[in-house]
Scaffold this motif. Structure first.
Motif, mmCIF file in Angstrom:
data_model
loop_
_atom_site.group_PDB
_atom_site.id
_atom_site.type_symbol
_atom_site.label_atom_id
_atom_site.label_comp_id
_atom_site.label_asym_id
_atom_site.label_seq_id
_atom_site.Cartn_x
_atom_site.Cartn_y
_atom_site.Cartn_z
ATOM 1 N N ARG A 235 0.830 -1.212 0.000
ATOM 2 C CA ARG A 235 0.000 0.000 0.000
ATOM 3 C C ARG A 235 0.863 1.260 0.000
ATOM 4 N NH1 ARG A 235 -4.634 -1.796 4.461
ATOM 5 N NH2 ARG A 235 -5.874 -3.084 3.021
ATOM 6 N N ALA A 236 1.976 1.213 0.744
ATOM 7 C CA ALA A 236 2.862 2.373 0.779
ATOM 8 C C ALA A 236 3.481 2.624 -0.584
ATOM 9 C CB ALA A 236 3.958 2.157 1.827
ATOM 10 N N MET A 237 3.830 1.553 -1.279
ATOM 11 C CA MET A 237 4.402 1.701 -2.616
ATOM 12 C C MET A 237 3.369 2.263 -3.595
ATOM 13 S SD MET A 237 7.600 0.813 -2.668
ATOM 14 C CE MET A 237 8.828 -0.200 -1.852
ATOM 15 N N VAL A 238 2.132 1.795 -3.472
ATOM 16 C CA VAL A 238 1.064 2.307 -4.344
ATOM 17 C C VAL A 238 0.827 3.782 -4.057
ATOM 18 C CG1 VAL A 238 -1.380 2.147 -4.903
ATOM 19 C CG2 VAL A 238 -0.023 0.055 -4.636
ATOM 20 N N ARG A 239 0.759 4.111 -2.771
ATOM 21 C CA ARG A 239 0.580 5.514 -2.396
ATOM 22 C C ARG A 239 1.757 6.365 -2.876
ATOM 23 N NH1 ARG A 239 1.251 7.555 3.714
ATOM 24 N NH2 ARG A 239 3.390 7.162 3.036
ATOM 25 N N GLY A 240 2.943 5.756 -2.913
ATOM 26 C CA GLY A 240 4.135 6.480 -3.308
ATOM 27 C C GLY A 240 4.435 6.445 -4.794
ATOM 28 N N LEU A 241 3.473 6.016 -5.600
ATOM 29 C CA LEU A 241 3.712 5.951 -7.050
ATOM 30 C C LEU A 241 4.186 7.284 -7.638
ATOM 31 C CD1 LEU A 241 0.878 3.595 -8.373
ATOM 32 C CD2 LEU A 241 3.356 3.186 -8.406
ATOM 33 N N PRO A 242 3.639 8.426 -7.217
ATOM 34 C CA PRO A 242 4.171 9.692 -7.752
ATOM 35 C C PRO A 242 5.651 9.889 -7.422
ATOM 36 C CG PRO A 242 2.014 10.046 -6.761
ATOM 37 C CD PRO A 242 2.431 8.654 -6.385
ATOM 38 N N ILE A 243 6.063 9.444 -6.226
ATOM 39 C CA ILE A 243 7.480 9.534 -5.854
ATOM 40 C C ILE A 243 8.313 8.604 -6.723
ATOM 41 C CG2 ILE A 243 9.138 9.119 -3.991
ATOM 42 C CD1 ILE A 243 6.892 9.810 -2.011
ATOM 43 N N LEU A 244 7.846 7.379 -6.877
ATOM 44 C CA LEU A 244 8.587 6.388 -7.672
ATOM 45 C C LEU A 244 8.658 6.805 -9.139
ATOM 46 C CD1 LEU A 244 7.047 3.144 -6.127
ATOM 47 C CD2 LEU A 244 9.260 4.166 -5.595
ATOM 48 N N ALA A 245 7.581 7.405 -9.645
ATOM 49 C CA ALA A 245 7.555 7.818 -11.050
ATOM 50 C C ALA A 245 8.592 8.894 -11.339
ATOM 51 C CB ALA A 245 6.161 8.322 -11.412
ATOM 52 N N GLY A 246 8.973 9.635 -10.327
ATOM 53 C CA GLY A 246 9.980 10.668 -10.518
ATOM 54 C C GLY A 246 11.382 10.127 -10.680
ATOM 55 N N ASP A 247 11.580 8.838 -10.407
ATOM 56 C CA ASP A 247 12.901 8.208 -10.534
ATOM 57 C C ASP A 247 12.701 6.793 -11.057
ATOM 58 O OD1 ASP A 247 15.486 7.312 -10.348
ATOM 59 O OD2 ASP A 247 15.764 7.846 -8.239
ATOM 60 N N PRO A 248 12.313 6.651 -12.336
ATOM 61 C CA PRO A 248 11.906 5.338 -12.845
ATOM 62 C C PRO A 248 13.013 4.294 -12.856
ATOM 63 C CG PRO A 248 12.079 6.952 -14.623
ATOM 64 C CD PRO A 248 12.174 7.708 -13.342
ATOM 65 N N VAL A 249 14.264 4.705 -13.028
ATOM 66 C CA VAL A 249 15.362 3.731 -13.058
ATOM 67 C C VAL A 249 15.515 3.049 -11.709
ATOM 68 C CG1 VAL A 249 17.843 3.440 -13.351
ATOM 69 C CG2 VAL A 249 16.578 4.944 -14.904
ATOM 70 N N HIS A 250 15.641 3.842 -10.654
ATOM 71 C CA HIS A 250 15.790 3.257 -9.323
ATOM 72 C C HIS A 250 14.495 2.592 -8.861
ATOM 73 C CE1 HIS A 250 19.278 6.144 -9.097
ATOM 74 N NE2 HIS A 250 19.827 5.027 -8.653
ATOM 75 N N ALA A 251 13.352 3.113 -9.277
ATOM 76 C CA ALA A 251 12.077 2.507 -8.896
ATOM 77 C C ALA A 251 11.943 1.107 -9.476
ATOM 78 C CB ALA A 251 10.918 3.389 -9.358
ATOM 79 N N THR A 252 12.327 0.941 -10.734
ATOM 80 C CA THR A 252 12.264 -0.385 -11.371
ATOM 81 C C THR A 252 13.192 -1.360 -10.661
ATOM 82 O OG1 THR A 252 11.736 0.629 -13.503
ATOM 83 C CG2 THR A 252 12.566 -1.635 -13.522
ATOM 84 N N ALA A 253 14.402 -0.898 -10.362
ATOM 85 C CA ALA A 253 15.354 -1.749 -9.656
ATOM 86 C C ALA A 253 14.851 -2.090 -8.260
ATOM 87 C CB ALA A 253 16.716 -1.062 -9.572
ATOM 88 N N LEU A 254 14.154 -1.150 -7.629
ATOM 89 C CA LEU A 254 13.630 -1.368 -6.290
ATOM 90 C C LEU A 254 12.606 -2.500 -6.266
ATOM 91 C CD1 LEU A 254 13.273 -0.594 -3.317
ATOM 92 C CD2 LEU A 254 11.704 1.218 -4.052
ATOM 93 N N VAL A 255 11.762 -2.557 -7.272
ATOM 94 C CA VAL A 255 10.767 -3.630 -7.338
ATOM 95 C C VAL A 255 11.471 -4.987 -7.375
ATOM 96 C CG1 VAL A 255 8.949 -4.671 -8.736
ATOM 97 C CG2 VAL A 255 9.025 -2.182 -8.441
ATOM 98 N N GLY A 256 12.503 -5.095 -8.207
ATOM 99 C CA GLY A 256 13.261 -6.340 -8.271
ATOM 100 C C GLY A 256 13.991 -6.637 -6.972
ATOM 101 N N LEU A 257 14.540 -5.593 -6.359
ATOM 102 C CA LEU A 257 15.256 -5.766 -5.098
ATOM 103 C C LEU A 257 14.332 -6.296 -4.012
ATOM 104 C CD1 LEU A 257 17.820 -5.331 -3.361
ATOM 105 C CD2 LEU A 257 17.015 -3.002 -2.939
ATOM 106 N N ARG A 258 13.126 -5.731 -3.938
ATOM 107 C CA ARG A 258 12.190 -6.184 -2.911
ATOM 108 C C ARG A 258 11.813 -7.655 -3.108
ATOM 109 N NH1 ARG A 258 11.747 -4.330 1.772
ATOM 110 N NH2 ARG A 258 9.631 -5.113 1.879
ATOM 111 N N ALA A 259 11.666 -8.074 -4.347
ATOM 112 C CA ALA A 259 11.355 -9.477 -4.615
ATOM 113 C C ALA A 259 12.504 -10.379 -4.178
ATOM 114 C CB ALA A 259 11.059 -9.667 -6.104
#
Length: 283
Positions: A235-259
């Protein structure tokens, strides 16, 4: 705060467990000494460091002792040695911004609160550290993820300290106990800097595997908490989508890292359960 009023303020005991952290130690302790809140005692419990950590601690701390075997036990010993009305617990790779104690104590005293949540900001070098920094921005204000770091000492006396058999989730266990009791807690915006250095992928996986080994104990202590925190994270990640969208490279890597982190946690938990079963059979 002035020195003439310092003795009239409620005392805060800042406790710091340490082991071989000379890289960050002095900056951490100097940030505590520089707080705008005037009535502070500093207690350091060092787990027999082999570098200069304990020497640095002795220069700054009101109480500096050596004990182990783990972070929870060190914190509990520090709480026993403390004399403040409130306890603030941090790790040695953290730095208090100048008004953290003042803002947290003002919040606590005004509302007669048992605990105060204080947000963290990750700092450091490298790609994976930037991913962690981005992640933390999504968690601000989420009680199932953030930590209540300022706690009334009388609560620890009445309900016990950190659980000794949980490594990595002891902070979460404390939070879940406080939330379950429904004690009054507040939030401040003033943040703590968490100097995570240059994180590497292998180091992150090794740490998560190690922490995963205590997940069975955490699950026994707090049934259902792991799934609650998982839902809160999503839920925090969904709420933070505007934050993540501002840094798509690290955001994409973060999704993989969390998995990958989830897999490492699971592997550690599996290894611990298997070892426990074998010990039971052998016994």
């Amino acid at each position: 705060m002035t020195d003439t009023t310092a003795s009239d303020l409620p005392k805060v005991s800042v406790i710091v467990p340490t082991k071989n952290v000379e890289r960050t130690m002095e900056r951490c302790l100097r940030s505590i000494a520089a707080q705008s809140w005037g009535n502070v005692e500093l207690i350091v419990v060092d787990n027999f460091s082999t570098d200069a950590t304990f020497d640095i601690a002795q220069r700054y701390a009101d109480v500096a002792v050596q004990a182990g075997p783990e972070r929870s036990a060190q914190r509990n010993l520090a709480i026993e040695r403390s004399s403040g009305e409130y306890v603030l617990w941090i790790d040695a790779d953290m730095v208090l911004t100048p008004h953290v104690l003042e803002d947290a104590m003002t919040c606590a005293v005004a509302g007669d609160l048992t605990g105060v949540f204080i947000p963290e900001v990750t700092v450091g070098d490298g790609f994976w550290t930037a991913c962690r920094s981005l992640e933390r921005k999504c968690y601000v204000g989420v009680e199932l993820i953030e930590a209540p770091r300022l706690i009334k000492r009388e609560w620890f006396v009445a309900h016990g300290g950190f659980v000794a058999d949980v490594a990595g989730q002891e902070d979460a266990d404390l939070r879940m106990r406080l939330l379950a009791q429904g004690v009054p807690m507040g939030h401040i915006d003033t943040y703590i800097l968490h100097d995570e250095g240059r994180l590497t992928f292998p180091d992150i996986m090794r740490k998560r595997y190690y922490y995963g080994k205590s997940l069975p104990a955490y699950n026994r202590a707090q049934p259902g908490a792991i799934s609650q925190q998982g839902v809160a994270t999503i839920r925090a990640m969904v709420r933070g989508l505007p934050i993540l969208a501002g840094d798509p490279v690290h955001a994409t890597a973060l999704v993989g890292l969390r998995a990958c982190e989830a897999a490492a946690y699971a592997a550690g938990a599996f290894a611990e359960n298997r070892a426990t079963r074998r010990a039971g059979v052998a016994g």
